[in-house]
Design a protein around this motif. Structure first.
Motif, PDB file in Angstrom:
ATOM      1  N   UNK A  36       9.791   1.834   9.467  1.00 26.24           N
ATOM      2  CA  UNK A  36       9.244   2.522   8.142  1.00 26.24           C
ATOM      3  C   UNK A  36       8.361   1.358   7.453  1.00 26.24           C
ATOM      4  N   UNK A  37       8.853   0.049   6.960  1.00 24.43           N
ATOM      5  CA  UNK A  37       9.102  -0.944   6.493  1.00 24.43           C
ATOM      6  C   UNK A  37       7.755  -2.008   7.432  1.00 24.43           C
ATOM      7  N   UNK A  38       8.509  -1.382   8.522  1.00 23.94           N
ATOM      8  CA  UNK A  38       6.768  -2.391   9.378  1.00 23.94           C
ATOM      9  C   UNK A  38       5.285  -1.314   9.203  1.00 23.94           C
ATOM     10  N   UNK A  39       5.868  -0.540   9.187  1.00 19.01           N
ATOM     11  CA  UNK A  39       4.350   0.825   8.817  1.00 19.01           C
ATOM     12  C   UNK A  39       3.596   0.598   7.383  1.00 19.01           C
ATOM     13  N   UNK A  40       4.471   0.026   6.464  1.00 23.64           N
ATOM     14  CA  UNK A  40       4.230  -0.046   5.432  1.00 23.64           C
ATOM     15  C   UNK A  40       2.738  -1.608   4.784  1.00 23.64           C
ATOM     16  N   UNK A  41       3.717  -2.452   5.907  1.00 29.87           N
ATOM     17  CA  UNK A  41       2.880  -3.192   5.964  1.00 29.87           C
ATOM     18  C   UNK A  41       2.020  -3.319   6.620  1.00 29.87           C
ATOM     19  N   UNK A  42       1.997  -2.343   7.706  1.00 32.30           N
ATOM     20  CA  UNK A  42       0.163  -1.425   8.581  1.00 32.30           C
ATOM     21  C   UNK A  42      -1.025  -1.173   7.722  1.00 32.30           C
TER      22      UNK A  42
END
Length: 316
Positions: A145-151
């Motif tokens: 989820x954190x990786x998606x927020x970075x995108x």
């Protein structure tokens, strides 16, 4: 379906024709279609389409999934998976970029219409829902989820309007704020710190007041996650250890429940499906059934499911 019918009527009144559709992820409420929208191609990411096909391959058990009776199922999930790593929607209109990630559901994607400054976020960046993790088939759902927020953070400067699947739209000045709020929630979850999220507890908007007891710094569970696992959310009140294991949250384990406190912990659209197929719809009716069978009583510290009484299901 009222919203889809309204959308269909608005498009018809404006003389617009649907030429392409896209499902952001494989939850039933994002796989719907209305006959009035026509027979335009409907797409999803390859993983989204594969997941939807697998889940629907044995037919649609509407009661088990908590799909309301009035929702027509004949057009549900008829999407085509785009080839892996497809970067844009294949059509002749303005460029629509596909931002695929692994948060919330397999093959989830946001759509960025840069020319218009619009981000279609799917079940991300909501002002009423906490981040809902995908706990199936992933080693580290919080990091996903954190990786998606970075995108999403990487395209935020191009966004004038963010459109989440649930909640209200966010204008340019709110996009980064919502990303930061979701990130702070996830960091608190990961680090086992107390939450200060207005979407949880008494400050939550009416109808969205879920899990103030089980999300106060101690749980990554939500109604949708409980539905995905097929177990009551009380079984998922846990935090992740550094070694990748799970441990039961002390706050969830030790908290005493009474009937007055139970209601705001339950999603408004909660369904209870008994072994005989009988369905109780809505949290008030579900609480009444729980009281009748002694499923939970005031002062009980642990909730256990009696055998043969079916299961609690939330709308996906």
């Amino acid at each position: 379906m009222d919203e889809l019918a309204c959308l269909t009527n608005d498009l018809s009144d404006s003389g617009q024709t649907v030429v392409v559709g896209f499902s952001t992820h494989p939850h039933w409420d994002h796989l719907l279609w209305h006959p009035g929208l026509g027979e335009a191609p409907r797409y999803g990411t390859a993983r989204c389409a594969d997941t939807a096909r697998d889940r629907l391959s044995n037919g649609i058990d509407a009661r088990r999934l908590g799909i309301p009776d009035e929702v027509p199922l004949d057009l549900l999930g008829l999407i085509t998976g785009l080839p892996a790593d497809t970067a844009r929607i294949p059509w002749d209109g303005p460029e629509v970029r596909i931002i695929e990630h692994q948060a919330h559901a397999p093959g989830h994607a946001a759509l960025l219409i840069a020319e218009r400054g619009v981000l279609v976020a799917g079940d991300m960046l909501s002002d009423v829902l906490i981040p809902m993790l995908d706990l199936n088939g992933t080693a580290d759902p919080i990091e996903d989820h954190l990786a998606a927020l970075r995108l999403l953070d990487g395209v935020a400067e191009d966004v004038d309007v963010a459109v989440p699947g649930h909640g209200s739209i966010g204008e340019a000045d709110q996009v980064n704020a919502r990303i930061d709020q979701d990130r702070a929630y996830l960091h608190s979850l990961r680090d086992d710190r107390a939450l200060g999220d207005p979407r949880v507890g008494p400050s939550a908007k009416d109808g969205w007041e879920w899990w103030p007891a089980c999300t106060n710094g101690n749980s990554s569970a939500s109604p949708k996650e409980a539905n995905a696992t097929g177990r009551p959310a009380s079984d998922r009140c846990a935090t992740r250890r550094q070694d990748g294991g799970r441990r039961i949250s002390r706050a969830c384990r030790d908290r005493k429940r009474d009937w007055a406190a139970l209601r705001p912990l339950l999603h408004p659209y909660l369904h209870w499906v008994q072994a005989n197929g009988q369905v109780a719809r809505g949290r008030i009716k579900v609480i009444g059934m729980l009281q009748a069978i002694g499923y939970v009583a005031p002062g009980v510290r642990r909730v256990a499911r009696p055998p043969g009484l079916g299961s609690v299901r939330w709308i996906m």
